[in-house]
Design a protein around this motif. Structure first.
Motif: not given
Length: 215
Positions: A190-191, A172-173, A161-163, A184-185
């Motif tokens: 992403v890392t 990120n925000a 989902e992040v990708a 932070a999560t």
């Protein structure tokens, strides 16, 4: 303090950037160069954190300079500056590993924010052209590539989902708000995505997402 070098063959552009960046307490403009060959020596001597790199220059262009710089041990972050929003040379620079690119008419606050983000290791694209650049950068790839799907299968559902949000050009925000996560999560996700896909570049993540047919 973020150490900067400007590389641009247009003296007026360099002057404008000095005026934009000179008043920021955390930005230290340590040098500049008018072409790629001069830049190699200036950057070797001054060891900046971030290089603002024009792509179209006579002699050794920004693409060649970017490639040579990124082949060095402990290279600086490269932030490409251009007047073109889908310049093929810019897209090639991103594939080489440049940290991102901005249009030269980006508002000063956004440009300063982008420099800080790149210095933190968060590659950026000019918001007004994110989708065009990603689409053009992936245009030569086979859609729904089996290889890309296999690579994306390494991600957890949340990481996927992040990708996808990264591929949409979200910061990120913005991802944090849309997916109801802390910033932070998001950074942690992403890392992990970078590690699993073998990259440190958000554009490369976007390419894989598009190639896998997820966007």
């Amino acid at each position: 303090m973020i150490r900067l070098v400007i590389v641009d063959d247009d003296a007026m552009v360099r002057t404008g950037l000095r005026l934009i960046l000179g008043g920021e307490p955390d930005l230290d403009l340590v040098g500049e160069a008018g072409d790629g060959r001069q830049a190699m020596g200036v950057i070797a001597d001054l060891r900046p954190d971030v290089v603002l790199m024009d792509i179209r220059m006579p002699g050794q262009d920004g693409l060649t300079t970017t490639e040579l710089l990124l082949a060095r041990p402990d290279p600086p972050r490269i932030l490409v500056l251009t007047t073109f929003d889908a310049d093929d040379l810019v897209l090639r620079a991103l594939r080489l590993g440049a940290g991102g690119f901005l249009l030269k008419d980006t508002p000063p606050p956004k440009m300063i924010e982008a420099i800080r983000a790149v210095a933190r290791g968060e590659p950026v694209l000019s918001p007004s052209v994110t989708h065009q650049v990603i689409a053009a950068a992936t245009g030569g790839y086979e859609p729904r590539s089996p290889q890309a799907r296999r690579e994306l299968d390494r991600l957890t559902e949340r990481e996927r989902e992040v990708a996808i949000e990264v591929a949409r050009g979200s910061s990120n925000a913005e991802i944090a708000v849309r997916l109801h996560m802390s910033v932070a999560t998001v950074k942690a996700n992403v890392t992990r995505i970078f590690a699993k896909l073998g990259t440190d570049n958000r554009v490369h993540v976007a390419m894989r997402v598009r190639d896998a047919g997820l966007l």
